[in-house]
Each structure stands twice: as C-alpha cells, then as structure tokens.
Scaffold this motif. Sequence first.
Motif, PDB file in Angstrom:
ATOM      1  N   UNK A   2      20.018  11.815 -20.804  1.00 29.93           N
ATOM      2  CA  UNK A   2      20.841  10.764 -21.395  1.00 29.93           C
ATOM      3  C   UNK A   2      20.890   9.606 -20.413  1.00 29.93           C
ATOM      4  N   UNK A   3      20.268   8.478 -20.746  1.00 25.08           N
ATOM      5  CA  UNK A   3      20.246   7.337 -19.819  1.00 25.08           C
ATOM      6  C   UNK A   3      21.608   6.627 -19.776  1.00 25.08           C
ATOM      7  N   UNK A   4      22.513   7.167 -18.989  1.00 27.00           N
ATOM      8  CA  UNK A   4      23.883   6.667 -18.934  1.00 27.00           C
ATOM      9  C   UNK A   4      23.944   5.227 -18.432  1.00 27.00           C
ATOM     10  N   UNK A   5      23.178   4.894 -17.401  1.00 28.99           N
ATOM     11  CA  UNK A   5      23.224   3.547 -16.832  1.00 28.99           C
ATOM     12  C   UNK A   5      22.794   2.487 -17.839  1.00 28.99           C
ATOM     13  N   UNK A   6      21.732   2.776 -18.585  1.00 32.63           N
ATOM     14  CA  UNK A   6      21.264   1.824 -19.594  1.00 32.63           C
ATOM     15  C   UNK A   6      22.315   1.615 -20.679  1.00 32.63           C
TER      16      UNK A   6
ATOM     17  N   UNK B 238      24.333  -1.916 -21.670  1.00 31.48           N
ATOM     18  CA  UNK B 238      24.364  -2.458 -23.036  1.00 31.48           C
ATOM     19  C   UNK B 238      25.798  -2.601 -23.537  1.00 31.48           C
ATOM     20  N   UNK B 239      26.637  -1.604 -23.239  1.00 27.75           N
ATOM     21  CA  UNK B 239      28.031  -1.681 -23.668  1.00 27.75           C
ATOM     22  C   UNK B 239      28.760  -2.822 -22.973  1.00 27.75           C
ATOM     23  N   UNK B 240      28.456  -3.081 -21.707  1.00 31.17           N
ATOM     24  CA  UNK B 240      29.064  -4.209 -21.008  1.00 31.17           C
ATOM     25  C   UNK B 240      28.656  -5.530 -21.650  1.00 31.17           C
TER      26      UNK B 240
ATOM     27  N   UNK C 204      30.146 -10.144 -25.164  1.00 29.48           N
ATOM     28  CA  UNK C 204      29.920 -10.906 -26.398  1.00 29.48           C
ATOM     29  C   UNK C 204      31.157 -10.904 -27.290  1.00 29.48           C
ATOM     30  N   UNK C 205      31.798  -9.757 -27.400  1.00 32.27           N
ATOM     31  CA  UNK C 205      33.013  -9.673 -28.218  1.00 32.27           C
ATOM     32  C   UNK C 205      34.111 -10.550 -27.632  1.00 32.27           C
ATOM     33  N   UNK C 206      34.267 -10.555 -26.319  1.00 34.98           N
ATOM     34  CA  UNK C 206      35.280 -11.396 -25.679  1.00 34.98           C
ATOM     35  C   UNK C 206      34.992 -12.874 -25.911  1.00 34.98           C
TER      36      UNK C 206
END
Length: 109
Positions: A65-69, A73-75, A80-82
């Motif tokens: 599971x590529x946690x860092x990637x 992406x979530x950041x 973008x949402x902010x």
Amino acid sequence: MLGENFVYFFTVQGFFVGIIFGILKSFNAESLFVYTFLITFFFYLFSHIIVAFYYRTNIGKIYFFPKDEHEKKLDIFVNEINKREKIIDSAIKITDAAVKVNSLNSEEK
C-alpha cells in the motif's frame, strides 16, 4: 462473492451431483445415501481448499500500500478544497454586499 457463500453454493452443487450419481449407480437406499454423502463431503472440502488458496493469494496482493503517495494526493485535495472554500466565502460576501446595496437602493425610491 464471499467465501462463505461460495462454500454453501459449492456444497449444494455437490449434493445434487451426489444424488444424480447415486441414482445412476446405486441399487438400494443405503448406497444412494453413501454416494450422496461422500460426493457432497468431497465438494465441501474442495470448496474450502479453493477459498483458502483464494484468500492466501488475495491477501498477498493487499500488503503493498503506497501510503506516502496517497498522503501526498490527499494533501493536494485538502489544499484544493480550502482554496475553493475561500473563493466561495468571498463570493458569498460579495453577494451579501450586493443584496444590501440593492435593498438600500429600493428603500430610497
């Protein structure tokens, strides 16, 4: 399909195959029962073996599971949402100001 459902389905299929084979090969009720039981039991055990191998190979694929990637992406999505929330807030302020000006203009007339 869940593993449990697969076992149930395969066991029922084995039961019907056992009945058909028992009817074709047996001459009395005891042998019909024995054929049906043995074939159903074989299908039951075979379905458990299939499910065990499926979960072993399926779980082996889940370990990577590529946690860092995903965190990067979530950041990006959060930023973008902010930004969009700030744009929407400024649009609401402009709209409220325009409504207030319009209501003052309509009261003066």
